[in-house]
Design a protein around this motif. Sequence first.
Motif, PDB file in Angstrom:
ATOM      1  N   ARG A  32       0.842  -1.200   0.000  1.00 24.65           N
ATOM      2  CA  ARG A  32       0.000   0.000   0.000  1.00 24.65           C
ATOM      3  C   ARG A  32       0.879   1.253   0.000  1.00 24.65           C
ATOM      4  O   ARG A  32       1.956   1.258   0.596  1.00 24.65           O
ATOM      5  CB  ARG A  32      -0.872  -0.026   1.238  1.00 24.65           C
ATOM      6  N   MET A  33       0.402   2.315  -0.670  1.00 21.57           N
ATOM      7  CA  MET A  33       1.218   3.521  -0.809  1.00 21.57           C
ATOM      8  C   MET A  33       0.411   4.800  -0.617  1.00 21.57           C
ATOM      9  O   MET A  33      -0.771   4.838  -0.915  1.00 21.57           O
ATOM     10  CB  MET A  33       1.836   3.585  -2.214  1.00 21.57           C
ATOM     11  N   LEU A  34       1.120   5.811  -0.147  1.00 19.10           N
ATOM     12  CA  LEU A  34       0.606   7.179  -0.128  1.00 19.10           C
ATOM     13  C   LEU A  34       1.456   7.930  -1.141  1.00 19.10           C
ATOM     14  O   LEU A  34       2.679   7.993  -0.999  1.00 19.10           O
ATOM     15  CB  LEU A  34       0.767   7.807   1.258  1.00 19.10           C
ATOM     16  N   ILE A  35       0.842   8.442  -2.190  1.00 19.28           N
ATOM     17  CA  ILE A  35       1.549   9.236  -3.191  1.00 19.28           C
ATOM     18  C   ILE A  35       1.008  10.646  -3.108  1.00 19.28           C
ATOM     19  O   ILE A  35      -0.206  10.854  -3.131  1.00 19.28           O
ATOM     20  CB  ILE A  35       1.356   8.669  -4.612  1.00 19.28           C
ATOM     21  N   ASP A  36       1.920  11.621  -3.033  1.00 22.93           N
ATOM     22  CA  ASP A  36       1.501  13.017  -2.941  1.00 22.93           C
ATOM     23  C   ASP A  36       2.586  13.913  -3.523  1.00 22.93           C
ATOM     24  O   ASP A  36       3.625  13.431  -3.968  1.00 22.93           O
ATOM     25  CB  ASP A  36       1.206  13.388  -1.490  1.00 22.93           C
ATOM     26  N   GLN A  37       2.351  15.192  -3.506  1.00 26.83           N
ATOM     27  CA  GLN A  37       3.273  16.192  -4.038  1.00 26.83           C
ATOM     28  C   GLN A  37       3.731  17.118  -2.923  1.00 26.83           C
ATOM     29  O   GLN A  37       3.085  17.206  -1.883  1.00 26.83           O
ATOM     30  CB  GLN A  37       2.561  17.021  -5.104  1.00 26.83           C
ATOM     31  N   SER A  38       4.841  17.808  -3.169  1.00 25.56           N
ATOM     32  CA  SER A  38       5.312  18.781  -2.193  1.00 25.56           C
ATOM     33  C   SER A  38       6.218  19.796  -2.874  1.00 25.56           C
ATOM     34  O   SER A  38       6.962  19.454  -3.783  1.00 25.56           O
ATOM     35  CB  SER A  38       6.083  18.093  -1.074  1.00 25.56           C
ATOM     36  N   ASN A  39       6.149  21.040  -2.404  1.00 26.56           N
ATOM     37  CA  ASN A  39       7.072  22.053  -2.900  1.00 26.56           C
ATOM     38  C   ASN A  39       8.364  22.048  -2.082  1.00 26.56           C
ATOM     39  O   ASN A  39       9.247  22.856  -2.312  1.00 26.56           O
ATOM     40  CB  ASN A  39       6.431  23.436  -2.934  1.00 26.56           C
ATOM     41  N   ALA A 101      -1.146  13.927 -10.954  1.00 27.08           N
ATOM     42  CA  ALA A 101      -2.264  13.283 -11.649  1.00 27.08           C
ATOM     43  C   ALA A 101      -1.773  12.092 -12.472  1.00 27.08           C
ATOM     44  O   ALA A 101      -2.435  11.044 -12.518  1.00 27.08           O
ATOM     45  CB  ALA A 101      -2.978  14.297 -12.539  1.00 27.08           C
ATOM     46  N   ILE A 102      -0.613  12.224 -13.089  1.00 28.79           N
ATOM     47  CA  ILE A 102      -0.044  11.117 -13.867  1.00 28.79           C
ATOM     48  C   ILE A 102       0.279   9.940 -12.955  1.00 28.79           C
ATOM     49  O   ILE A 102      -0.052   8.789 -13.253  1.00 28.79           O
ATOM     50  CB  ILE A 102       1.204  11.589 -14.641  1.00 28.79           C
ATOM     51  N   TRP A 103       0.913  10.209 -11.808  1.00 28.39           N
ATOM     52  CA  TRP A 103       1.249   9.138 -10.865  1.00 28.39           C
ATOM     53  C   TRP A 103      -0.005   8.487 -10.306  1.00 28.39           C
ATOM     54  O   TRP A 103      -0.032   7.287 -10.069  1.00 28.39           O
ATOM     55  CB  TRP A 103       2.122   9.671  -9.734  1.00 28.39           C
ATOM     56  N   ARG A 104      -1.043   9.278 -10.095  1.00 29.43           N
ATOM     57  CA  ARG A 104      -2.263   8.728  -9.498  1.00 29.43           C
ATOM     58  C   ARG A 104      -3.074   7.907 -10.491  1.00 29.43           C
ATOM     59  O   ARG A 104      -3.981   7.189 -10.081  1.00 29.43           O
ATOM     60  CB  ARG A 104      -3.093   9.836  -8.871  1.00 29.43           C
ATOM     61  N   THR A 105      -2.784   8.004 -11.785  1.00 28.61           N
ATOM     62  CA  THR A 105      -3.443   7.093 -12.725  1.00 28.61           C
ATOM     63  C   THR A 105      -2.933   5.672 -12.501  1.00 28.61           C
ATOM     64  O   THR A 105      -3.650   4.708 -12.739  1.00 28.61           O
ATOM     65  CB  THR A 105      -3.207   7.500 -14.194  1.00 28.61           C
ATOM     66  N   GLN A 106      -1.693   5.550 -12.030  1.00 30.78           N
ATOM     67  CA  GLN A 106      -1.121   4.235 -11.743  1.00 30.78           C
ATOM     68  C   GLN A 106      -1.596   3.686 -10.400  1.00 30.78           C
ATOM     69  O   GLN A 106      -1.636   2.470 -10.207  1.00 30.78           O
ATOM     70  CB  GLN A 106       0.403   4.322 -11.743  1.00 30.78           C
ATOM     71  N   LEU A 107      -1.922   4.579  -9.488  1.00 28.80           N
ATOM     72  CA  LEU A 107      -2.403   4.194  -8.164  1.00 28.80           C
ATOM     73  C   LEU A 107      -3.560   5.124  -7.796  1.00 28.80           C
ATOM     74  O   LEU A 107      -3.370   6.114  -7.091  1.00 28.80           O
ATOM     75  CB  LEU A 107      -1.285   4.304  -7.115  1.00 28.80           C
ATOM     76  N   THR A 109      -6.676   7.136  -6.308  1.00 32.27           N
ATOM     77  CA  THR A 109      -7.187   7.440  -4.970  1.00 32.27           C
ATOM     78  C   THR A 109      -8.406   6.579  -4.714  1.00 32.27           C
ATOM     79  O   THR A 109      -9.259   6.416  -5.585  1.00 32.27           O
ATOM     80  CB  THR A 109      -7.559   8.932  -4.890  1.00 32.27           C
ATOM     81  N   GLY A 110      -8.487   5.983  -3.543  1.00 30.96           N
ATOM     82  CA  GLY A 110      -9.617   5.142  -3.180  1.00 30.96           C
ATOM     83  C   GLY A 110      -9.425   3.666  -3.522  1.00 30.96           C
ATOM     84  O   GLY A 110     -10.232   2.834  -3.136  1.00 30.96           O
ATOM     85  N   SER A 111      -8.348   3.354  -4.218  1.00 38.29           N
ATOM     86  CA  SER A 111      -8.091   1.938  -4.530  1.00 38.29           C
ATOM     87  C   SER A 111      -7.540   1.251  -3.282  1.00 38.29           C
ATOM     88  O   SER A 111      -7.012   1.900  -2.386  1.00 38.29           O
ATOM     89  CB  SER A 111      -7.110   1.821  -5.695  1.00 38.29           C
ATOM     90  N   PRO A 112      -7.639  -0.076  -3.211  1.00 38.32           N
ATOM     91  CA  PRO A 112      -7.145  -0.802  -2.032  1.00 38.32           C
ATOM     92  C   PRO A 112      -5.637  -0.604  -1.794  1.00 38.32           C
ATOM     93  O   PRO A 112      -5.174  -0.760  -0.666  1.00 38.32           O
ATOM     94  CB  PRO A 112      -7.457  -2.269  -2.348  1.00 38.32           C
ATOM     95  N   ALA A 113      -4.886  -0.275  -2.832  1.00 39.92           N
ATOM     96  CA  ALA A 113      -3.442  -0.109  -2.701  1.00 39.92           C
ATOM     97  C   ALA A 113      -3.045   1.315  -2.299  1.00 39.92           C
ATOM     98  O   ALA A 113      -1.872   1.596  -2.120  1.00 39.92           O
ATOM     99  CB  ALA A 113      -2.749  -0.477  -4.007  1.00 39.92           C
ATOM    100  N   SER A 114      -4.019   2.206  -2.147  1.00 45.45           N
ATOM    101  CA  SER A 114      -3.740   3.609  -1.834  1.00 45.45           C
ATOM    102  C   SER A 114      -4.177   3.947  -0.417  1.00 45.45           C
ATOM    103  O   SER A 114      -5.214   3.476   0.052  1.00 45.45           O
ATOM    104  CB  SER A 114      -4.469   4.514  -2.818  1.00 45.45           C
ATOM    105  N   TYR A 115      -3.395   4.791   0.236  1.00 51.85           N
ATOM    106  CA  TYR A 115      -3.772   5.287   1.562  1.00 51.85           C
ATOM    107  C   TYR A 115      -4.707   6.492   1.466  1.00 51.85           C
ATOM    108  O   TYR A 115      -5.157   7.003   2.478  1.00 51.85           O
ATOM    109  CB  TYR A 115      -2.534   5.662   2.384  1.00 51.85           C
ATOM    110  N   LEU A 116      -4.967   6.980   0.251  1.00 50.90           N
ATOM    111  CA  LEU A 116      -5.868   8.118   0.091  1.00 50.90           C
ATOM    112  C   LEU A 116      -7.220   7.672  -0.406  1.00 50.90           C
ATOM    113  O   LEU A 116      -7.374   6.727  -1.100  1.00 50.90           O
ATOM    114  CB  LEU A 116      -5.282   9.146  -0.878  1.00 50.90           C
TER     115      LEU A 116
END
Length: 116
Positions: A32-39, A101-107, A109-116
């Motif tokens: 399971r993963m949390l994918i996000d962005q940051s400045n 958005a590109i990364w989240r197409t691979q994982l 949001t709301g999928s079992p493999a996502s923490y979001l």
Amino acid sequence: MDRARRKKLVQAYKLALPPMGIFAIRNLVTGRMLIDQSNHVTGTLNRHRTELKLGTHRNRALMDDWRMHGETAFAFEVLETIDERPEPDFDYRGELERRLAIWRTQLPTGSPASYL
């Protein structure tokens, strides 16, 4: 190192943009993963790690898995960085959102493999 060179290096460091990009917190046991962005990727990953260690992370599922599996079951990764651009009006925030958005197409949001 002489003082003039040191002063020049310190000034360059202060003027440089912090590393921006996409990051992931990966549970090595469940996948399971949390994918996000940051400045400021480095600072953000440090904040997430600290909140998890203190037991105060806002993502309950991630916090629960951290408690169950422990710190060694997690990897903190920078997936992609955005280089500093010469254009003074470059939209870094928009670029971060586009890449996320590109990364989240691979994982998604709301999928079992996502923490979001």
